[in-house]
Scaffold this motif. Sequence first.
Motif, PDB file in Angstrom:
ATOM      1  N   GLU A  10       0.814  -1.208   0.000  1.00 18.87           N
ATOM      2  CA  GLU A  10       0.000   0.000   0.000  1.00 18.87           C
ATOM      3  C   GLU A  10       0.855   1.268   0.000  1.00 18.87           C
ATOM      4  N   LEU A  11       2.073   1.153   0.494  1.00 19.34           N
ATOM      5  CA  LEU A  11       2.967   2.315   0.506  1.00 19.34           C
ATOM      6  C   LEU A  11       3.284   2.762  -0.919  1.00 19.34           C
ATOM      7  N   LEU A  12       3.367   1.818  -1.844  1.00 18.50           N
ATOM      8  CA  LEU A  12       3.583   2.166  -3.251  1.00 18.50           C
ATOM      9  C   LEU A  12       2.389   2.941  -3.798  1.00 18.50           C
ATOM     10  N   ASP A  13       1.196   2.535  -3.395  1.00 23.16           N
ATOM     11  CA  ASP A  13      -0.009   3.258  -3.810  1.00 23.16           C
ATOM     12  C   ASP A  13      -0.006   4.683  -3.256  1.00 23.16           C
ATOM     13  N   LEU A  14       0.409   4.831  -2.002  1.00 18.84           N
ATOM     14  CA  LEU A  14       0.474   6.151  -1.386  1.00 18.84           C
ATOM     15  C   LEU A  14       1.465   7.043  -2.124  1.00 18.84           C
ATOM     16  N   LEU A  15       2.630   6.496  -2.458  1.00 12.66           N
ATOM     17  CA  LEU A  15       3.631   7.272  -3.196  1.00 12.66           C
ATOM     18  C   LEU A  15       3.116   7.665  -4.569  1.00 12.66           C
ATOM     19  N   ALA A  16       2.449   6.736  -5.249  1.00 16.81           N
ATOM     20  CA  ALA A  16       1.888   7.038  -6.570  1.00 16.81           C
ATOM     21  C   ALA A  16       0.815   8.124  -6.467  1.00 16.81           C
ATOM     22  N   SER A  17      -0.018   8.045  -5.439  1.00 21.45           N
ATOM     23  CA  SER A  17      -1.047   9.061  -5.239  1.00 21.45           C
ATOM     24  C   SER A  17      -0.415  10.418  -4.935  1.00 21.45           C
ATOM     25  N   ALA A  18       0.642  10.420  -4.144  1.00 22.73           N
ATOM     26  CA  ALA A  18       1.324  11.676  -3.830  1.00 22.73           C
ATOM     27  C   ALA A  18       1.918  12.293  -5.092  1.00 22.73           C
ATOM     28  N   GLU A  19       2.524  11.472  -5.929  1.00 23.07           N
ATOM     29  CA  GLU A  19       3.087  11.983  -7.182  1.00 23.07           C
ATOM     30  C   GLU A  19       1.998  12.544  -8.081  1.00 23.07           C
ATOM     31  N   ALA A  20       0.848  11.880  -8.143  1.00 24.17           N
ATOM     32  CA  ALA A  20      -0.265  12.370  -8.951  1.00 24.17           C
ATOM     33  C   ALA A  20      -0.787  13.697  -8.394  1.00 24.17           C
ATOM     34  N   LEU A  21      -0.887  13.795  -7.086  1.00 22.70           N
ATOM     35  CA  LEU A  21      -1.342  15.026  -6.456  1.00 22.70           C
ATOM     36  C   LEU A  21      -0.367  16.164  -6.719  1.00 22.70           C
ATOM     37  N   LEU A  22       0.936  15.882  -6.619  1.00 22.02           N
ATOM     38  CA  LEU A  22       1.943  16.905  -6.900  1.00 22.02           C
ATOM     39  C   LEU A  22       1.866  17.359  -8.352  1.00 22.02           C
ATOM     40  N   ALA A  23       1.656  16.422  -9.251  1.00 22.20           N
ATOM     41  CA  ALA A  23       1.526  16.777 -10.667  1.00 22.20           C
ATOM     42  C   ALA A  23       0.287  17.640 -10.893  1.00 22.20           C
ATOM     43  N   ALA A  24      -0.792  17.321 -10.202  1.00 17.56           N
ATOM     44  CA  ALA A  24      -2.046  18.057 -10.384  1.00 17.56           C
ATOM     45  C   ALA A  24      -1.982  19.469  -9.799  1.00 17.56           C
ATOM     46  N   THR A  25      -1.220  19.649  -8.730  1.00 10.81           N
ATOM     47  CA  THR A  25      -1.155  20.961  -8.082  1.00 10.81           C
ATOM     48  C   THR A  25      -0.002  21.803  -8.596  1.00 10.81           C
ATOM     49  N   GLY A  26       0.795  21.249  -9.482  1.00  8.33           N
ATOM     50  CA  GLY A  26       1.944  21.996  -9.985  1.00  8.33           C
ATOM     51  C   GLY A  26       2.907  22.299  -8.867  1.00  8.33           C
ATOM     52  N   ARG A  27       3.370  23.513  -8.807  1.00  8.74           N
ATOM     53  CA  ARG A  27       4.345  23.887  -7.778  1.00  8.74           C
ATOM     54  C   ARG A  27       3.695  24.480  -6.534  1.00  8.74           C
ATOM     55  N   ALA A  28       2.394  24.391  -6.423  1.00  5.91           N
ATOM     56  CA  ALA A  28       1.713  25.012  -5.280  1.00  5.91           C
ATOM     57  C   ALA A  28       2.246  24.490  -3.949  1.00  5.91           C
ATOM     58  N   VAL A  29       2.467  23.198  -3.834  1.00  2.40           N
ATOM     59  CA  VAL A  29       2.965  22.634  -2.573  1.00  2.40           C
ATOM     60  C   VAL A  29       4.395  23.094  -2.335  1.00  2.40           C
ATOM     61  N   ALA A  30       5.216  23.104  -3.370  1.00  3.76           N
ATOM     62  CA  ALA A  30       6.604  23.533  -3.216  1.00  3.76           C
ATOM     63  C   ALA A  30       6.698  25.001  -2.819  1.00  3.76           C
ATOM     64  N   LEU A  31       5.715  25.790  -3.208  1.00  8.04           N
ATOM     65  CA  LEU A  31       5.713  27.220  -2.890  1.00  8.04           C
ATOM     66  C   LEU A  31       4.954  27.554  -1.618  1.00  8.04           C
ATOM     67  N   CYS A  32       4.409  26.559  -0.949  1.00  6.44           N
ATOM     68  CA  CYS A  32       3.648  26.776   0.286  1.00  6.44           C
ATOM     69  C   CYS A  32       4.495  27.585   1.275  1.00  6.44           C
ATOM     70  N   PRO A  33       3.945  28.665   1.824  1.00 12.23           N
ATOM     71  CA  PRO A  33       4.745  29.505   2.727  1.00 12.23           C
ATOM     72  C   PRO A  33       5.130  28.805   4.037  1.00 12.23           C
ATOM     73  N   ASN A  34       4.402  27.764   4.419  1.00 15.82           N
ATOM     74  CA  ASN A  34       4.734  27.065   5.667  1.00 15.82           C
ATOM     75  C   ASN A  34       5.657  25.868   5.467  1.00 15.82           C
ATOM     76  N   TYR A  35       5.485  25.132   4.366  1.00 16.48           N
ATOM     77  CA  TYR A  35       6.209  23.873   4.206  1.00 16.48           C
ATOM     78  C   TYR A  35       6.941  23.755   2.879  1.00 16.48           C
ATOM     79  N   GLY A  36       6.992  24.807   2.124  1.00 17.51           N
ATOM     80  CA  GLY A  36       7.591  24.751   0.799  1.00 17.51           C
ATOM     81  C   GLY A  36       9.077  24.453   0.812  1.00 17.51           C
TER      82      GLY A  36
END
Length: 115
Positions: free
Chosen positions: A83-109
């Motif tokens: 299931e950890l592989l599924d979680l990683l795949a989902s995280a990658e899909a979410l990152l792709a969908a949000t673009g750089r929004a997570v990387a630019l987050c003012p708290n955790y970027g």
Amino acid sequence: MTMNCSAEGLDAAVSLFRSLSDGTRLAIVRRLAGGEARVADLVSELGLAQSTVSAHVACLRDCALVTGRPEGRQVYYSLARPELLDLLASAEALLAATGRAVALCPNYGAELSGE
């Protein structure tokens, strides 16, 4: 999808995501997604000190995300749950969908953590 929103369920989810929030631990998990490895292999591939890799592998093992298979004097580590592989795949899909929004987050970027 149903998520356990009880205090216990949320605490467990927080612990899971904290265990994966460290860059070294995430790099180890990503490497082990490709197959089992010894600490010596991880040290060589990740370019980190043996003590650092061992401490992070121990953390992942304590969280039941990684398991070890002894063979002689060596221990071969692998992901404990598919299931950890599924979680990683989902995280990658979410990152792709949000673009750089997570990387630019003012708290955790990434800019704040120096990555």
